[in-house]
Design a protein around this motif. Structure first.
Motif, PDB file in Angstrom:
ATOM      1  N   PRO A 163       0.821  -1.212   0.000  1.00  0.00           N
ATOM      2  CA  PRO A 163       0.000   0.000   0.000  1.00  0.00           C
ATOM      3  C   PRO A 163       0.857   1.265   0.000  1.00  0.00           C
ATOM      4  O   PRO A 163       1.800   1.399   0.774  1.00  0.00           O
ATOM      5  N   ARG A 164       0.526   2.171  -0.914  1.00  0.00           N
ATOM      6  CA  ARG A 164       1.167   3.484  -0.970  1.00  0.00           C
ATOM      7  C   ARG A 164       0.142   4.515  -0.518  1.00  0.00           C
ATOM      8  O   ARG A 164      -1.022   4.439  -0.915  1.00  0.00           O
ATOM      9  N   THR A 165       0.557   5.456   0.283  1.00  0.00           N
ATOM     10  CA  THR A 165      -0.403   6.384   0.877  1.00  0.00           C
ATOM     11  C   THR A 165      -0.038   7.841   0.597  1.00  0.00           C
ATOM     12  O   THR A 165       1.116   8.172   0.312  1.00  0.00           O
ATOM     13  N   ASN A 196      -2.386  -0.316   5.474  1.00  0.00           N
ATOM     14  CA  ASN A 196      -1.263   0.130   6.304  1.00  0.00           C
ATOM     15  C   ASN A 196      -1.870   0.814   7.529  1.00  0.00           C
ATOM     16  O   ASN A 196      -2.179   2.004   7.510  1.00  0.00           O
ATOM     17  N   LYS A 197      -2.058   0.048   8.600  1.00  0.00           N
ATOM     18  CA  LYS A 197      -2.809   0.545   9.754  1.00  0.00           C
ATOM     19  C   LYS A 197      -2.126   1.726  10.435  1.00  0.00           C
ATOM     20  O   LYS A 197      -2.794   2.658  10.903  1.00  0.00           O
ATOM     21  N   ALA A 198      -0.801   1.705  10.501  1.00  0.00           N
ATOM     22  CA  ALA A 198      -0.096   2.803  11.166  1.00  0.00           C
ATOM     23  C   ALA A 198      -0.351   4.121  10.437  1.00  0.00           C
ATOM     24  O   ALA A 198      -0.633   5.157  11.064  1.00  0.00           O
ATOM     25  N   LYS A 199      -0.270   4.091   9.108  1.00  0.00           N
ATOM     26  CA  LYS A 199      -0.517   5.306   8.323  1.00  0.00           C
ATOM     27  C   LYS A 199      -1.976   5.748   8.427  1.00  0.00           C
ATOM     28  O   LYS A 199      -2.279   6.945   8.476  1.00  0.00           O
ATOM     29  N   VAL A 200      -2.887   4.769   8.452  1.00  0.00           N
ATOM     30  CA  VAL A 200      -4.307   5.098   8.543  1.00  0.00           C
ATOM     31  C   VAL A 200      -4.618   5.787   9.869  1.00  0.00           C
ATOM     32  O   VAL A 200      -5.399   6.746   9.922  1.00  0.00           O
ATOM     33  N   LYS A 201      -4.010   5.323  10.939  1.00  0.00           N
ATOM     34  CA  LYS A 201      -4.261   5.946  12.243  1.00  0.00           C
ATOM     35  C   LYS A 201      -3.761   7.392  12.265  1.00  0.00           C
ATOM     36  O   LYS A 201      -4.408   8.274  12.854  1.00  0.00           O
ATOM     37  N   GLU A 202      -2.635   7.650  11.620  1.00  0.00           N
ATOM     38  CA  GLU A 202      -2.159   9.030  11.504  1.00  0.00           C
ATOM     39  C   GLU A 202      -3.173   9.881  10.743  1.00  0.00           C
ATOM     40  O   GLU A 202      -3.481  11.017  11.131  1.00  0.00           O
ATOM     41  N   ASN A 228     -10.303  -7.957   9.211  1.00  0.00           N
ATOM     42  CA  ASN A 228      -9.461  -7.858  10.404  1.00  0.00           C
ATOM     43  C   ASN A 228      -9.551  -6.484  11.062  1.00  0.00           C
ATOM     44  O   ASN A 228      -8.957  -6.258  12.117  1.00  0.00           O
ATOM     45  N   LEU A 229     -10.297  -5.567  10.478  1.00  0.00           N
ATOM     46  CA  LEU A 229     -10.605  -4.301  11.144  1.00  0.00           C
ATOM     47  C   LEU A 229     -11.177  -4.561  12.534  1.00  0.00           C
ATOM     48  O   LEU A 229     -10.917  -3.808  13.483  1.00  0.00           O
ATOM     49  N   ALA A 230     -11.947  -5.637  12.670  1.00  0.00           N
ATOM     50  CA  ALA A 230     -12.631  -5.932  13.933  1.00  0.00           C
ATOM     51  C   ALA A 230     -11.668  -6.208  15.080  1.00  0.00           C
ATOM     52  O   ALA A 230     -12.066  -6.137  16.252  1.00  0.00           O
ATOM     53  N   HIS A 231     -10.406  -6.512  14.778  1.00  0.00           N
ATOM     54  CA  HIS A 231      -9.440  -6.831  15.833  1.00  0.00           C
ATOM     55  C   HIS A 231      -8.763  -5.596  16.419  1.00  0.00           C
ATOM     56  O   HIS A 231      -8.044  -5.704  17.413  1.00  0.00           O
ATOM     57  N   ASP A 232      -8.948  -4.451  15.791  1.00  0.00           N
ATOM     58  CA  ASP A 232      -8.218  -3.252  16.209  1.00  0.00           C
ATOM     59  C   ASP A 232      -9.199  -2.237  16.791  1.00  0.00           C
ATOM     60  O   ASP A 232      -9.776  -1.417  16.078  1.00  0.00           O
ATOM     61  N   LYS A 233      -9.391  -2.298  18.095  1.00  0.00           N
ATOM     62  CA  LYS A 233     -10.340  -1.423  18.778  1.00  0.00           C
ATOM     63  C   LYS A 233      -9.966   0.044  18.596  1.00  0.00           C
ATOM     64  O   LYS A 233     -10.835   0.896  18.356  1.00  0.00           O
ATOM     65  N   GLU A 234      -8.676   0.352  18.702  1.00  0.00           N
ATOM     66  CA  GLU A 234      -8.235   1.734  18.546  1.00  0.00           C
ATOM     67  C   GLU A 234      -8.591   2.263  17.162  1.00  0.00           C
ATOM     68  O   GLU A 234      -9.091   3.392  17.015  1.00  0.00           O
TER      69      GLU A 234
END
Length: 532
Positions: A194-196, A228-234, A259-265
């Motif tokens: 994924p490129r963001t 890319n969950k780290a980038k999405v959270k930013e 797998n979105l369901a596993h990440d409460k944050e």
């Protein structure tokens, strides 16, 4: 070199995805404006005069074509009939056509009447074409496997289009998906890494939409928003700040993996940013079919629990489902019905497996001698796979129609809507506005649906919502109106099913029926040399 160019977005056929009959309730004419063409418009020379026509909104008068130096076309597979029509008109008028987008990128060798193909990602190939055009030596085909960073992508030209006829505006944060599903063409188009964009870049695009006066929903069209969950959270933290600064003018929707369901944050950040819907590629509850299709990420999950978790975190779940996998058991249609009903997913988009160009599925079926025709991109309405299925085709089509007729019977649909209403929290960051437009939609819904043959189930759902979750009554009305479209499309499909059953009887085999070329773009396209 000054140019006067026309950008044309071809027409979509009426399908489940078009929501044509629902949009009429709220005075809209199409779901999305064409993000790709609007981005291309931002990459063209500033001294060019650009006009824009979306054939899903505007009347296209062929007589305007000679007034332009060049026509730019972009389309998905499902738009190919309209695309080919416009290209042929331009050929007749002697006006050059420049084409790009998923349909030309996948099948350019089969497309006629196009002078210049600018394929793959425009950030790479469009500057090459423009340079050669300036030098007077433009080539026929521009292609590249390069996956450019998205910081090269300009802000789309939302200023050249009227956004009022659209129900949502698409934006893109990332390209690419880390998974490797056999039937999906995303990894061949955009890669597996994924490129963001940066949060600042994305928020600048929000500013551009906001400046037009549009105040409804934003659909982030990434094929897997959380690749890319780290980038999405930013990004989500930046969107939350932007929403607060602008008093939450937008709701958001997107596509993601289960797998979105596993990440409460992550779910809580999406909720706080104003996300109220996510589309999941569930495909099937049959584990063997998921494994054979390479969708291993879904085999490790309790899919029903994942859906419920996402709903309980404030987001409606819509989902895609597929029948026709090689490993589907005879009772797959009942399994799909049971899963969809238990999931509380109102909008379950079910289609027959389709072998798209440049996918591992396409290549495998071609090598096995099972491919019959090129895909037309419409897996919900073409009542046949474009390959020889393992399941007898009559059983597949009969089961598919049974599945659709069941889940889109008003009783079953409104039961799923109520399950959703019970699960999502009352409080949300962005409530659906109840303006005069919504009042008109409500009155029209009460007249058309309340007085219809399914009025009992309609009113039962609305009264239950008022009783249990009155704050979500506007959402209930919206779900009911979407149901109007889904019911109507299902009725049309059932009628087409009975007609096609008669048509098939004219041929000795089903393969002869399917292989009849619909138009020139399918002729002679299936051979080993086309393997990508």
């Amino acid at each position: 070199m000054d140019k006067k160019v026309l950008l044309v977005y071809p027409e979509f056929p009426i399908t489940y995805w078009s929501f044509k009959y629902s949009l009429e309730f709220i005075g809209k004419r199409s779901v999305f404006p064409p993000l790709g063409l609007l981005t291309v418009a931002a990459m063209l020379p500033q001294n060019w005069k650009i006009d824009f026509i979306d054939m899903n909104i505007d009347t296209f008068d062929p007589e305007i074509i000679p007034h332009y130096d060049m026509v730019f076309l972009s389309a998905m597979l499902i738009q190919q009939e309209s695309f080919n029509y416009v290209a042929s008109l331009c050929k007749n008028y002697g006006v050059p056509v420049v084409a790009g987008g998923p349909y030309p990128t996948s099948l350019w060798k089969n497309i006629h009447n196009v002078d210049h193909f600018v394929l793959n990602e425009a950030e790479v190939t469009l500057p090459q074409f423009l340079h050669d055009l300036e030098c007077g030596i433009p080539h026929h085909v521009y292609t590249s496997s390069e996956k450019p960073p998205l910081d090269k992508t300009p802000i789309p030209r939302f200023d050249i289009i009227n956004l009022k006829p659209y129900s949502s505006v698409p934006l893109q944060f990332s390209r690419g998906c880390p998974f490797n599903c056999e039937f999906c063409d995303i990894i061949s188009l955009f890669g597996r890494i994924p490129r963001t964009k940066s949060p600042q870049q994305f928020c600048a695009e929000l500013d551009a939409v906001y400046a037009t006066g549009f105040r409804e929903s934003i659909f982030i069209v990434d094929d897997n928003f959380i690749g890319n969950k780290a980038k999405v959270k930013e990004l989500l933290k930046a969107i939350i700040d932007w929403q607060i600064d602008h008093s939450y003018p937008f709701s958001f929707q997107t596509e993601a993996s289960v797998n979105l369901a596993h990440d409460k944050e992550l779910m809580q950040l999406m909720y706080k940013a104003g996300f109220d819907m996510v589309f999941l590629g569930i495909e099937t509850p049959v584990k063997e079919s998921l494994e054979h299709a390479g969708k291993f990420q879904n085999t490790k999950e309790n899919l029903l629990e994942n859906v419920k978790t996402i709903q309980q975190n404030g987001m409606e779940v819509s989902a895609g489902f597929i029948v026709g996998f090689d490993d589907d058991p005879d009772n797959v249609f009942d399994l799909q019905i049971d899963f969809i009903q238990a999931s509380g997913i109102p909008m379950a988009m079910v289609g027959i497996l389709d072998a798209l160009p440049q996918t591992r599925l396409y290549n495998r079926l071609l090598l096995e001698g099972r491919l019959l025709t090129e895909s037309d991109g419409n897996n919900t309405h073409k009542l046949a796979p474009n390959f020889i299925s393992k399941m007898p085709v009559k059983k597949l089509i009969d089961g598919y129609i049974k599945l659709l007729s069941t889940i889109y019977s008003p009783k079953q649909y409104f039961e799923r809507c109520l399950t959703l209403i019970k699960r999502v929290p009352d409080e949300r960051m962005v409530y659906r506005q109840f303006t005069f437009k919504e009042l008109k939609a409500l009155v029209k819904s009460l007249m058309k649906q309340g007085l219809s043959s399914y009025g009992y189930y309609y009113f039962k759902f609305l009264f239950k919502t008022l009783q249990l979750r009155p704050k979500l009554f506007s959402e209930a009305i919206a779900l009911a109106i979407k149901g109007y479209h889904l019911f109507k499309i299902t009725d049309m499909l059932v009628q087409e099913y009975h007609k096609s059953s008669r048509d098939i009887s004219q041929y000795e085999t089903y393969e002869q029926f399917v292989a009849v070329p619909v138009n020139e773009s399918t002729t002679g396209s299936l051979n080993i040399d086309n393997l990508q």
